[in-house]
Enzyme design. Structure first.
Site, PDB file in Angstrom:
ATOM      1  N   VAL A  26     -67.296   1.014  36.928  1.00 11.41           N
ATOM      2  CA  VAL A  26     -67.653   1.782  38.117  1.00 11.41           C
ATOM      3  C   VAL A  26     -66.748   1.394  39.281  1.00 11.41           C
ATOM      4  CG1 VAL A  26     -69.488   2.220  39.803  1.00 11.41           C
ATOM      5  CG2 VAL A  26     -70.034   2.092  37.365  1.00 11.41           C
ATOM      6  N   GLU A  27     -66.437   0.109  39.385  1.00 10.26           N
ATOM      7  CA  GLU A  27     -65.605  -0.362  40.493  1.00 10.26           C
ATOM      8  C   GLU A  27     -64.190   0.199  40.438  1.00 10.26           C
ATOM      9  OE1 GLU A  27     -65.847  -2.139  43.164  1.00 10.26           O
ATOM     10  OE2 GLU A  27     -67.881  -2.917  43.059  1.00 10.26           O
TER      11      GLU A  27
END
Length: 550
Positions: free
Chosen positions: A165-166
Site C-alpha cells: 500500500v505504501e
C-alpha cells in the site's frame, strides 16, 4: 529490539492460546535456517575482522534472507494447523497448506478482519485491477524477505502487505514530500531508526535495512497502542495524532479501536488500514474474488554476500553474471558508476551468482574501480575541478547531476573518474555523512548601453532581472527609469556558460571607473543572490518535513 507481546494481557489472549503452536513453528524454521547459514558461509567471501556497523544492523534480516528450500518442514500439515490456530476459522485448510508464498502468508495471518465496509470495497477494487499480478516481480523478490523478518519477530504477517500500500513494494519510490523507499520513510524518522540518508547512501532504499527499521517502528507503535490496526494507522498518520484521537475518544467514554476512531482520522488514514485489510482478504481467499494470485515461491532464492571493497558497477555486474538492471533491482541502494562497500555492505544475489562473484574476485588482478570519492575543500566551478583532476567537465557534470549554471560548494562530495588504489574503499563515516550542495556559478561581466536603451530594456536584452541589474549598478529611483547614456558601461552577473556573450571592454572605457567603484558592491549583491539561491532547496525540504511525519 525484541518486542514484548505481553504488554496488554487483555488484548493478547489469542497470542497465549496459540503460543505452543507458534513456538513449534518457529523452532522448526530456526533449526532449518541455521543449517542453511552454515552451508552458505562456505561460499561467501571473507570480510573484514570487525563487522561493518551496517552489516550488523541488517544481520537479523539477512539471516532470514538466506533460507532456502531446507526451511520447509517435512510435514506441511502441521504448519497448516499452526497457521489455522493463529488465524482462526475462515481460511480453507488446503489454502493454508499451499507450499507457496501465499500459503506462508496465510499461516501467519493473525488479525481479525476489519468491520469496515471500506475494506470490502477496496478488496473488490484491487481484484478488478489485478493488484498483485501487476506487481508480481517485486512480490517475488521482496515479499519473502519481509515475511521472514516478521516471522522471526512473531509479528502478524498481514503487516507484510503494508509496503504494498505504501509503495507497491518499490524501493525507488519517492513521494512528493520526500518519503522514500519500500516503507516510505521521511528522513527524520529514518535517522531515528538508524537508517542513513546522505548524498552517497540512502538506507531507505535498502529492502533489508528499511524492513528492519519499519518493523522496529511498528513494534514501538504496537507497544504504545496495544492494537495492530492502530499501529498501522499511526505509521501513516503519526503516533502523536493517533494518541490524541485515542485520548479524545476515551475522554468521551467510548472505545478506542480503529473502526471507532476512523471518523477522527484524515481520509488518507481512514482508507489506509482498510486497504491493507483488503489485500489480506485477497490472499486469504482469492477464489472468492475471482482472481489467481501470481506464482511465488514460499522461500527466497537469494543469498547474502558481504562486499569488502568498492567496485565499478559494470565490473560487479559482469562478475555476477547478472544484467545491470537485475543487479540494481536486487540491490536498490547500488548507484552507477561506483558501488560503495560502505553504502551496500551486503549484496543479495541468486546463489549461483554469489558463487561466481566469489570465484572471480579471488582471481581478479588490478584495481576494481576507475572512480573515486572526493570531498571538496573549496567551492569551485566544474571546469576547475575537472582540470585539477585531468578529467572531462562534461563527465563530472553528468555523473554528479550538476546542471549548467551551478557549481558544488565546499564540503560537497563528488564522484570523479579517477582510479582509487586497488582494494580500497571509501570511509564509512564519509559515506554516511556525505553532503552535496550547489550554488549559482556566476561571473562578473560588463556591457554597454545602446542609444535610447533603458535599464529595463537592457535587462531584457541581457536576460537578467531588472531589479538586480539596478542593484548591481547602484541605480535607484528616477535614475533607474531614465534612459541610459549611449555606450554607458554596466556590470552584471551571469552564469559562467554565458560569459562569452559579453566581450571584454577596453581598459580606457570611460565607464570603467564607475564599474570599478561599484565592484565591491556588486560582488556583495551577487554573493547574497547565490546564498538565497542555495537556501531555497533547504527551506523547501524543511517545509516538506514539517508536512509529513514519516
Amino acid at each position: 529490539m525484541q518486542h514484548d507481546f505481553s504488554i496488554n494481557g487483555s488484548r493478547n489472549t489469542r497470542w497465549g492460546a496459540v503460543g505452543a503452536a507458534a513456538a513449534q513453528l518457529r523452532r522448526v524454521r530456526a533449526t532449518a535456517a541455521l543449517g542453511v547459514l552454515f552451508l552458505l558461509a562456505a561460499c561467501q567471501s571473507p570480510g573484514p575482522t570487525s563487522v561493518d556497523a551496517t552489516l550488523a544492523r541488517t544481520s537479523a534480516i539477512t539471516a532470514t534472507a538466506t533460507q532456502g528450500a531446507a526451511d520447509l518442514p517435512p510435514d506441511t500439515t502441521s504448519r497448516a494447523e499452526a497457521g489455522a490456530a493463529l488465524r482462526g476459522p475462515g481460511i480453507d485448510p488446503l489454502l493454508l497448506a499451499e507450499p507457496s508464498l501465499w500459503g506462508r502468508l496465510r499461516r501467519g495471518f493473525n488479525l481479525p478482519a476489519l468491520d469496515d465496509e471500506r475494506a470490502e470495497r477496496f478488496a473488490q477494487q484491487f481484484a478488478r485491477s489485478d493488484f498483485f499480478g501487476r506487481r508480481a516481480e517485486r512480490v517475488r523478490m521482496y515479499l519473502p524477505l519481509i515475511a521472514g523478518e516478521l516471522e522471526a519477530r512473531a509479528m502478524p504477517l498481514e503487516l507484510a502487505l503494508l509496503p504494498l500500500v505504501e509503495s507497491s513494494l518499490n524501493p525507488q519510490a519517492r513521494s512528493p514530500v520526500g518519503a522514500t523507499g519500500t516503507w516510505q520513510f521521511m528522513a527524520p524518522t529514518a535517522r531515528r531508526f538508524d537508517l542513513r540518508t546522505s548524498h552517497l547512501v540512502d538506507d531507505r532504499k535498502n529492502v533489508l535495512a528499511s524492513t528492519r527499521a519499519a518493523l522496529d517502528y511498528l513494534q514501538t507503535l504496537y507497544g504504545q497502542f496495544g492494537d495492530w490496526h492502530l499501529a498501522m494507522a499511526a505509521y501513516n498518520w503519526g503516533e502523536g495524532s493517533v494518541q490524541k484521537a485515542v485520548d479524545r475518544r476515551r475522554a468521551q467514554g467510548g472505545t478506542a479501536d480503529f473502526v471507532d476512531l476512523a471518523a477522527l482520522m484524515p481520509a488518507e488514514t481512514r482508507n489506509y488500514v482498510p486497504q491493507i485489510d483488503a489485500l489480506s482478504r485477497l490472499v486469504a481467499n482469492p477464489a472468492a474474488y475471482g482472481i489467481d494470485l501470481p506464482d511465488a515461491a514460499e522461500q527466497t532464492e537469494l543469498v547474502s554476500m558481504p562486499l569488502a571493497q568498492d567496485m565499478d558497477f559494470a565490473l560487479l555486474a559482469g562478475m555476477t553474471g547478472l544484467s545491470e538492471k537485475r543487479l540494481q533491482a536486487l540491490n536498490p541502494t547500488l548507484r552507477k558508476p561506483l558501488v560503495l562497500a560502505a553504502a551496500t555492505p551486503v549484496l543479495l544475489l541468486p546463489q549461483d551468482s554469489a558463487a561466481r562473484l566469489k570465484q572471480r574476485l579471488a582471481s581478479h588482478k588490478g584495481p576494481s574501480t576507475s572512480w573515486s570519492v572526493v570531498k571538496l575543500n573549496a567551492t569551485a566551478p566544474v571546469a576547475d575541478i575537472a582540470a585539477a583532476h585531468g578529467v572531462s567537465a562534461t563527465v563530472v557534470r553528468d555523473v554528479n547531476n550538476i546542471p549548467a549554471g551551478k557549481k558544488p560548494v565546499a564540503g560537497s562530495v563528488l564522484l570523479l573518474p579517477v582510479a582509487a588504489p586497488a582494494g580500497t574503499r571509501a570511509a564509512e563515516a564519509l559515506v554516511a555523512r556525505a553532503s552535496f550542495d550547489l550554488a549559482p556559478d556566476l561571473v562578473l561581466v560588463r556591457t554597454r548601453a545602446r542609444k535610447g536603451e533603458t535599464l529595463a530594456a537592457l535587462a531584457r536584452r541581457t536576460h537578467v532581472d531588472a531589479s538586480q541589474l539596478a542593484a548591481w549598478n547602484e541605480l535607484s529611483g528616477p535614475r533607474a527609469r531614465r534612459p541610459l547614456r549611449p555606450g554607458q558601461t554596466l556590470a552584471l552577473w551571469v552564469v559562467r556558460e554565458r560569459a562569452g556573450e559579453f566581450p571584454a571592454l577596453a581598459a580606457a572605457d570611460p565607464g570603467r571607473a564607475k564599474v570599478t567603484r561599484t565592484t565591491a558592491r556588486t560582488t556583495t549583491v551577487a554573493r547574497n543572490t547565490r546564498a538565497r539561491g542555495a537556501a531555497r532547496p533547504a527551506a523547501s525540504k524543511a517545509r516538506a518535513q514539517q508536512i509529513a511525519h514519516r
